[in-house]
Motif scaffolding. Structure first.
Motif, PDB file in Angstrom:
ATOM      1  N   GLN A  98       0.839  -1.210   0.000  1.00 39.67           N
ATOM      2  CA  GLN A  98       0.000   0.000   0.000  1.00 39.67           C
ATOM      3  C   GLN A  98       0.873   1.259   0.000  1.00 39.67           C
ATOM      4  N   HIS A  99       1.927   1.240   0.839  1.00 42.52           N
ATOM      5  CA  HIS A  99       2.753   2.439   1.004  1.00 42.52           C
ATOM      6  C   HIS A  99       3.528   2.768  -0.278  1.00 42.52           C
ATOM      7  N   SER A 100       4.150   1.731  -0.886  1.00 41.23           N
ATOM      8  CA  SER A 100       4.873   1.979  -2.147  1.00 41.23           C
ATOM      9  C   SER A 100       3.891   2.433  -3.231  1.00 41.23           C
ATOM     10  N   GLY A 101       2.719   1.840  -3.227  1.00 43.36           N
ATOM     11  CA  GLY A 101       1.685   2.221  -4.198  1.00 43.36           C
ATOM     12  C   GLY A 101       1.304   3.683  -4.053  1.00 43.36           C
ATOM     13  N   GLN A 102       1.222   4.127  -2.807  1.00 39.18           N
ATOM     14  CA  GLN A 102       0.871   5.542  -2.565  1.00 39.18           C
ATOM     15  C   GLN A 102       1.939   6.467  -3.140  1.00 39.18           C
ATOM     16  N   HIS A 103       3.229   6.153  -2.937  1.00 42.65           N
ATOM     17  CA  HIS A 103       4.302   6.997  -3.491  1.00 42.65           C
ATOM     18  C   HIS A 103       4.180   7.080  -5.015  1.00 42.65           C
ATOM     19  N   LEU A 104       3.960   5.916  -5.634  1.00 44.09           N
ATOM     20  CA  LEU A 104       3.851   5.863  -7.096  1.00 44.09           C
ATOM     21  C   LEU A 104       2.662   6.708  -7.581  1.00 44.09           C
ATOM     22  N   ALA A 195      10.876  11.832   1.158  1.00 46.27           N
ATOM     23  CA  ALA A 195      11.458  11.687   2.492  1.00 46.27           C
ATOM     24  C   ALA A 195      10.469  10.833   3.272  1.00 46.27           C
ATOM     25  N   CYS A 196      10.902   9.619   3.635  1.00 48.42           N
ATOM     26  CA  CYS A 196       9.932   8.666   4.191  1.00 48.42           C
ATOM     27  C   CYS A 196      10.645   7.632   5.061  1.00 48.42           C
ATOM     28  N   GLY A 197      10.043   7.306   6.194  1.00 50.01           N
ATOM     29  CA  GLY A 197      10.628   6.297   7.081  1.00 50.01           C
ATOM     30  C   GLY A 197       9.954   4.949   6.949  1.00 50.01           C
ATOM     31  N   THR A 199       8.257   1.293   5.230  1.00 45.98           N
ATOM     32  CA  THR A 199       8.804   0.081   4.619  1.00 45.98           C
ATOM     33  C   THR A 199       8.214  -0.063   3.219  1.00 45.98           C
ATOM     34  N   HIS A 200       9.080  -0.453   2.278  1.00 50.25           N
ATOM     35  CA  HIS A 200       8.647  -0.488   0.880  1.00 50.25           C
ATOM     36  C   HIS A 200       9.057  -1.783   0.186  1.00 50.25           C
ATOM     37  N   VAL A 201       8.334  -2.105  -0.901  1.00 52.36           N
ATOM     38  CA  VAL A 201       8.664  -3.291  -1.687  1.00 52.36           C
ATOM     39  C   VAL A 201       9.911  -2.994  -2.532  1.00 52.36           C
TER      40      VAL A 201
HETATM   41 ZN    ZN Z   1       6.056   7.296   2.524  1.00 53.37          ZN
END
Ligand code: ZN
Length: 402
Positions: A98-104, A195-197, A199-201
């Motif tokens: 979800q988090h990586s998807g949000q950045h994209l 800038a993000c702390g 966890t990502h795929v």
């Molecule tokens: Zn983030």
């Protein structure tokens, strides 16, 4: 300080660490470790769960560089000992998707439409991002969804690294960093720098499929709700099941369901219309029969009607029909749902104030009501007293008309 193993490798699921301290926080044991894989709630991403020394971890919080693990029950280990931890991997991997998807999505939307992401929320079921726009073009959802999935299939590498305040100025960050000093950057291979702390795929391929569910206008912003990865797969499976079931109910195929529902709605409207018409006719016949059988004072028919189940609407319709009759008074009542409802009326050619009759008759039994000379409505008396109210009202009408 707690060493953040999740910063180095988001895919690490198990670790061992030294217990630095155990605190009691309002009955909940809280454990501080020298290092951990457990992600603490921050930056919109929910904390991990899992096991620490065999005890379930129910919450993880970061406090000035220290990561505290809140446990479901008291642990058997003590401060100074080594302990093994394991995170709930399906939950964590879901958060990563979800988090990586949000950045994209945030970068894609910014590049295509210039809208900024002002806040994000990763929920248990759905994730949202708020855009600084009150308007979106008509094809926004389908365009972004298509483009986001295409980007995902490029399998762009996602890396995390730390930079200092000098270096960060050279990076095209989507938003200025909220922290100073060493800043953690999550980069989607030259496409997005955040800038993000979190966890990502490893690559964007792991985000797909990306499903955009809906847009909601919220004051001057627009909220986009989306699902990534396995969540989107589960959603697709559930929707497919629902549609298949619905199509089965209509004995048709999925594509024919909307037309079928529309046809049923039209049929329903037609039936409702017919039903109303039949009810009106029935009521009109009933009213005519009541008038014919009603006792008279002089040439004025006094129609008394008490129903256990007539709605207020039905009483009103009857009153309207009675008012069309010549030389007629209607004393109508219902005790539907245990409530007393009274509707009194008279034709225009009768000299009588039914509003006063109703008010006075009801007052004797603790009810309230009143109205115009030709029409009145009331209630509040005990349902068991309604027959007596009607008898009292009839006595008053007879007296006034005599
Ligand atoms: Zn983030």
């Amino acid at each position: 300080m707690t060493e953040r193993l999740d910063y180095l490798n988001a895919y690490r699921q198990q670790f061992d660490a030294q217990v630095l301290a155990i605190e009691d926080r309002a009955g909940v044991p809280a454990v501080l470790l020298d290092r951990t894989c457990f992600y603490p709630t921050s930056g919109g991403q929910l904390h991990d769960t899992g096991l620490l020394g065999g005890v379930p971890v129910i919450d993880v919080v970061a406090e000035e560089g220290e990561v505290w693990h809140l446990l479901a029950t008291s642990p058997s280990f003590a401060a100074g000992e080594r302990v093994v931890g394991a995170i709930d991997w399906p939950r964590r991997y879901d958060h990563m998707q979800q988090h990586s998807g949000q950045h994209l999505l945030s970068q894609l939307i910014h590049q295509r439409y210039g809208f900024e992401t002002v806040s994000v929320h990763f929920g248990r079921e759905e994730s949202t991002l708020d855009l600084n726009t009150a308007e979106t073009p008509p094809a926004f959802l389908s365009e972004i969804e298509q483009a986001a999935n295409e980007l995902a299939y490029l399998a762009l590498e996602i890396r995390a690294y730390f930079v200092d305040e000098q270096e960060v100025r050279r990076l095209p960050l989507r938003r200025p960093p909220a922290v100073s000093g060493l800043i953690r950057i999550v980069e989607i291979d030259g496409y997005d720098y955040s800038a993000c702390g979190g966890t990502h795929v490893r690559t964007t391929a792991e985000i797909a499929p990306i499903k955009l569910l809906r847009l909601e206008r919220r004051r001057h912003q627009t909220r986009l709700t989306f699902l990534c990865g396995l969540r989107a797969c589960r959603d697709y499976a559930e929707k497919h099941r629902l549609l298949t079931e619905t199509a089965g109910l209509f004995s048709t195929e999925i594509a024919a369901v909307p037309a079928m529902v529309q046809r049923m709605q039209a049929q329903m409207r037609e039936l409702e219309h017919k039903h109303m018409e039949l009810q009106r006719r029935l009521l009109s016949q009933e009213t005519a029969a009541l008038v014919a059988a009603a006792p008279r004072v002089g040439d004025v028919a006094i129609v008394e009607y008490l129903s256990p189940d007539a709605s207020v609407e039905a009483l009103k319709q009857m009153a309207a029909l009675l008012r069309e009759q010549p030389r007629c008074v209607g004393l109508l009542a219902s005790t539907v749902e245990g409530k007393a409802t009274l509707v009194f009326c008279r034709s225009d050619d009768v000299v009588l104030h039914v509003g006063e009759v109703l008010r006075e008759a009801l007052a004797t039994f603790g009810g309230r009501g009143g109205g115009r000379p030709e029409y009145a409505q009331g209630g509040g008396a005990p349902a068991a007293a309604v027959a007596a109210v009607l008898a009292e009202a009839r006595r008053r009408c007879e007296e006034a008309l005599a």
